[in-house]
Write an enzyme that holds these catalytic residues in place. Structure first.
Site, mmCIF file in Angstrom:
data_model
loop_
_atom_site.group_PDB
_atom_site.id
_atom_site.type_symbol
_atom_site.label_atom_id
_atom_site.label_comp_id
_atom_site.label_asym_id
_atom_site.label_seq_id
_atom_site.Cartn_x
_atom_site.Cartn_y
_atom_site.Cartn_z
ATOM 1 N N SER A 113 -13.008 6.563 7.419
ATOM 2 C CA SER A 113 -12.299 6.827 6.138
ATOM 3 C C SER A 113 -13.140 6.023 4.872
ATOM 4 O O SER A 113 -14.363 6.096 4.771
ATOM 5 C CB SER A 113 -11.120 6.654 6.093
ATOM 6 N N HIS A 114 -12.327 5.271 4.266
ATOM 7 C CA HIS A 114 -12.706 4.465 3.136
ATOM 8 C C HIS A 114 -13.265 3.243 3.341
ATOM 9 O O HIS A 114 -13.878 2.507 2.311
ATOM 10 C CB HIS A 114 -11.633 4.474 2.128
ATOM 11 N N ASP A 277 -13.136 9.838 -0.968
ATOM 12 C CA ASP A 277 -13.324 8.750 -0.259
ATOM 13 C C ASP A 277 -14.420 9.050 0.997
ATOM 14 O O ASP A 277 -14.992 10.304 0.745
ATOM 15 C CB ASP A 277 -12.362 8.217 0.659
ATOM 16 N N ASP A 279 -14.416 10.216 4.187
ATOM 17 C CA ASP A 279 -14.296 11.445 4.842
ATOM 18 C C ASP A 279 -13.792 12.536 4.058
ATOM 19 O O ASP A 279 -13.297 13.475 4.745
ATOM 20 C CB ASP A 279 -13.716 11.192 6.213
ATOM 21 N N ASP A 281 -10.903 12.892 2.383
ATOM 22 C CA ASP A 281 -9.289 13.303 2.441
ATOM 23 C C ASP A 281 -8.498 12.517 1.300
ATOM 24 O O ASP A 281 -7.469 13.021 1.139
ATOM 25 C CB ASP A 281 -8.528 13.054 3.801
ATOM 26 N N ARG A 282 -9.126 11.590 0.741
ATOM 27 C CA ARG A 282 -8.516 10.803 -0.460
ATOM 28 C C ARG A 282 -8.925 11.488 -1.738
ATOM 29 O O ARG A 282 -10.111 11.952 -1.683
ATOM 30 C CB ARG A 282 -8.678 9.418 -0.567
ATOM 31 N N LYS A 377 -4.554 14.999 4.602
ATOM 32 C CA LYS A 377 -4.655 15.048 3.393
ATOM 33 C C LYS A 377 -5.969 15.687 2.940
ATOM 34 O O LYS A 377 -6.833 15.544 3.616
ATOM 35 C CB LYS A 377 -4.362 13.620 2.880
HETATM 36 C C1 G16 Z 1 -4.943 6.348 6.382
HETATM 37 C C2 G16 Z 1 -4.022 7.360 6.711
HETATM 38 C C3 G16 Z 1 -2.977 7.489 5.501
HETATM 39 C C4 G16 Z 1 -2.446 6.276 5.332
HETATM 40 C C5 G16 Z 1 -3.279 5.208 5.130
HETATM 41 C C6 G16 Z 1 -2.659 4.036 5.170
HETATM 42 O O1 G16 Z 1 -5.836 6.540 5.408
HETATM 43 O O2 G16 Z 1 -4.761 8.508 7.073
HETATM 44 O O3 G16 Z 1 -2.149 8.606 6.056
HETATM 45 O O4 G16 Z 1 -1.629 6.310 4.148
HETATM 46 O O5 G16 Z 1 -4.362 5.301 6.167
HETATM 47 O O6 G16 Z 1 -3.472 2.901 5.246
HETATM 48 P P1 G16 Z 1 -2.763 1.347 5.650
HETATM 49 O O7 G16 Z 1 -2.036 1.350 7.031
HETATM 50 O O8 G16 Z 1 -4.167 0.518 5.412
HETATM 51 O O9 G16 Z 1 -2.035 1.102 4.454
HETATM 52 P P2 G16 Z 1 -7.336 6.937 5.638
HETATM 53 O O10 G16 Z 1 -7.712 7.300 4.264
HETATM 54 O O11 G16 Z 1 -7.805 5.413 5.616
HETATM 55 O O12 G16 Z 1 -7.322 7.876 6.772
#
Ligand code: G16
Length: 544
Positions: A113-114, A277, A279, A281-282, A377
């Site tokens: 992801s990010h 981000d 991938d 989704d953000r 997302k």
């Molecule tokens: C991921 C999940 C999201 C979640 C986020 C929270 O985001 O896909 O649904 O809100 O983690 O992260 P943390 O547990 O660090 O607060 P992503 O964009 O990293 O896949």
């Protein structure tokens, strides 16, 4: 069919977090590590006869090798067909869409992801099921259990795979199709939004930039914004996906998008800025003057104005937000007379609600917004939604937000992160905090007093799945809230997140909320003894 069987000594650290398994790239590249996790997935959700698997990722370092490994292991496990994005690319929402559109059994998404990428960065594997959504916790726990008991992993060695050439080849008994990663997703977006109206807006002198951060959305944004919607070439910046994201941090946060923020400030500021981000989704939405729309406000505004967009013209069935997300959407749901669900952090908790038709839109404070068009997302979807609204309403970003606040009031929001903690002390801190909840009511600190405090537990209203210990919530008077929780997406150590929100009624909506949030921050530190228990004078990252 030559299937090689490799013995493996199981690993004990493959429990998926908030969103799949995330570790350092070096950990993932250790012999057998990726393979053990993928084998556990394939054994816990074995392919049905004739099944298809979707494979792709965000283009980060090690992604291509990993994609070939996943394809070969899926073939060895008995998948009849694998569809893999050209160049091993597929954004997370595009993968979710493909699962749904092709009736696939699932998707393996290679992304952290990010989190930064490269040999010294992070890598990750997410598994999505036949709904197109992230695997539920019951399955991720089963995968973890299986990973600890594996004896071997299996791989099909037959056949050649050229990830850069569209078309079909055979890998053992499996048809492997290299597909264009963009078209189906771009078609879906075109079916949801009023493209002629957005085209009109972009042709009217409206100036915008989208920062793809050298991550996966570059090709998607170029197709949608520049080719299909007619924005000038160069509207998409950092458009080429790179294995190390160009050395940047692919997180749509003002700090990590300096070029975009520069274009959004000063006398020649553009009308609209956005970023996604690693991938895809953000999303981050920015107005002139570097005005960043808070994700909680964004969800509330999209919900309030959903009927301006063709796909949601009939209104929304309901809305959901993760627990630490600002309660702005709740106020809109009340006005619309629809349900608003409060779920644990992580998109997987929205999936059953969407599958059951209980919600149309959902979102999270972590720059995530989405709808039932997929089960993830979706960054570019949010950008197009905003463009559609600006075109429909004929106003700018700030005006749209101000109008919303004037009607509903404002949930001023900030997140403070204490990063780089050791896991033991961080967990002990949360334990200590839980220990003081029972007699918290009535405690005063600064201008606030505690109304009630609890440790958030959730029971899914559709399938009854439960989750406890999802974060400590402290409700305050005057109307404010503090939430404490440990991040579930780090690849090592622990991060404490403290979420602060305070309600400003319509007449104060335009006020500078910094002083209110500073006071709440002081209360958050005092209530939980952050300084004494964690030895930290201040958070390491502040967002909002
Ligand atoms: C991921 C999940 C999201 C979640 C986020 C929270 O985001 O896909 O649904 O809100 O983690 O992260 P943390 O547990 O660090 O607060 P992503 O964009 O990293 O896949």
């Amino acid at each position: 069919m030559p299937i090689a069987v490799h013995a493996v000594t199981p690993f004990d650290d493959q429990r998926p977090g908030t969103s799949g398994l995330r570790k350092s790239t070096r950990r993932f590249m250790q012999p057998g590590y990726l393979q053990a996790f993928v084998q556990a997935i394939l054994e816990c959700d074995p392919p049905d006869p004739g099944a298809t698997l979707i494979v792709g990722g965000d283009g980060r370092f090690f992604g291509r090798e990993a994609a070939e490994t996943v394809v070969r292991m899926a073939a060895a496990a008995g998948y009849a067909r694998v569809k893999v994005g050209r160049g091993a690319l597929l954004s997370t929402p595009a993968a979710s869409n493909l699962v749904r559109a092709t009736g696939a059994q699932g998707a393996v998404i290679l992304s952290a992801s990010h989190n930064p990428g490269g040999p010294d960065g992070d890598f990750g594997v997410k598994y999505n099921t036949a709904s197109g959504g992230p695997a539920p916790e019951s399955l991720t726990e089963a995968i973890f259990a299986r990973s600890k008991a594996l004896a071997d992993w299996r791989v099909e060695t037959d056949g050649e795979i050229d990830l850069d050439r569209l078309g079909e080849t055979r890998v053992g008994g499996c048809a492997v199709e290299v597909i264009d990663p963009v078209t189906a997703y771009a078609d879906l977006m075109e079916s949801l939004f009023d493209f002629p109206a957005i085209r009109g807006l972009l042709a009217s002198g409206f100036r915008m930039r989208f920062d793809a951060m050298h991550a996966v959305t570059g090709p998607y944004a170029t197709e949608l914004l520049e080719r299909r919607l007619g924005a000038p070439a160069g509207t998409v910046m950092n458009a080429t996906p790179l294995p190390d994201f160009g050395g940047g941090h692919p997180d749509p946060h003002p700090e990590h998008a300096p070029g975009l923020m520069a274009a959004m400030t000063g006398p020649d500021a553009l009308d609209f800025g956005a970023a996604s981000d690693g991938d895809g989704d953000r999303n981050m939405i920015v107005g002139p003057g570097g005005f960043v729309v808070s994700p909680g406000d964004s969800l509330a505004i999209l919900t309030a104005l959903a009927d301006r967009v063709p796909a949601y013209a009939g209104g929304v069935a309901g809305v959901a937000r993760s627990m630490p997300t600002a309660r702005a959407a709740d106020r809109v749901a009340r006005a619309l007379g629809v349900d608003c669900f409060e779920t644990p952090t992580g998109w997987k908790w929205f999936v059953s609600l969407m599958d059951a038709g209980r919600i149309t839109l959902c979102g999270e404070e972590s720059f995530g917004t989405g709808s039932n068009h997929v089960r993830e997302k979706d960054g570019l979807w949010a950008v197009l939604f905003w463009l559609n609204l600006l075109a429909a309403e004929g106003v700018g970003v700030r005006e749209l937000v101000m109008r919303h606040w004037t009607r509903f009031g404002r949930d001023a929001y900030r997140r403070e992160d204490y990063e780089g903690l050791e896991t033991g002390p961080a967990e002990a801190f949360m334990q200590a905090l839980r220990g003081r909840l029972d007699d918290a009511a009535g405690r005063a600190s600064g201008p606030f007093s505690v109304v009630r405090a609890d440790d958030f537990a959730y029971v899914d209203p559709v399938d009854g799945a439960g989750a406890a210990g999802q974060g400590v919530r402290v409700m305050l008077s005057p109307d404010a809230r503090i939430t404490y929780r440990l991040s579930g997406t780090g690849s090592s150590g622990a991060t404490l997140r403290v979420y602060l929100e305070t309600y400003l009624p319509p007449e104060r909506a335009d006020a500078d909320a910094a002083a209110d949030l500073d006071a709440l921050s002081a209360t958050s530190r005092a209530f939980a003894d952050v300084g004494d228990l964690l030895g930290r004078e201040a958070p390491s990252v502040v967002t909002g």
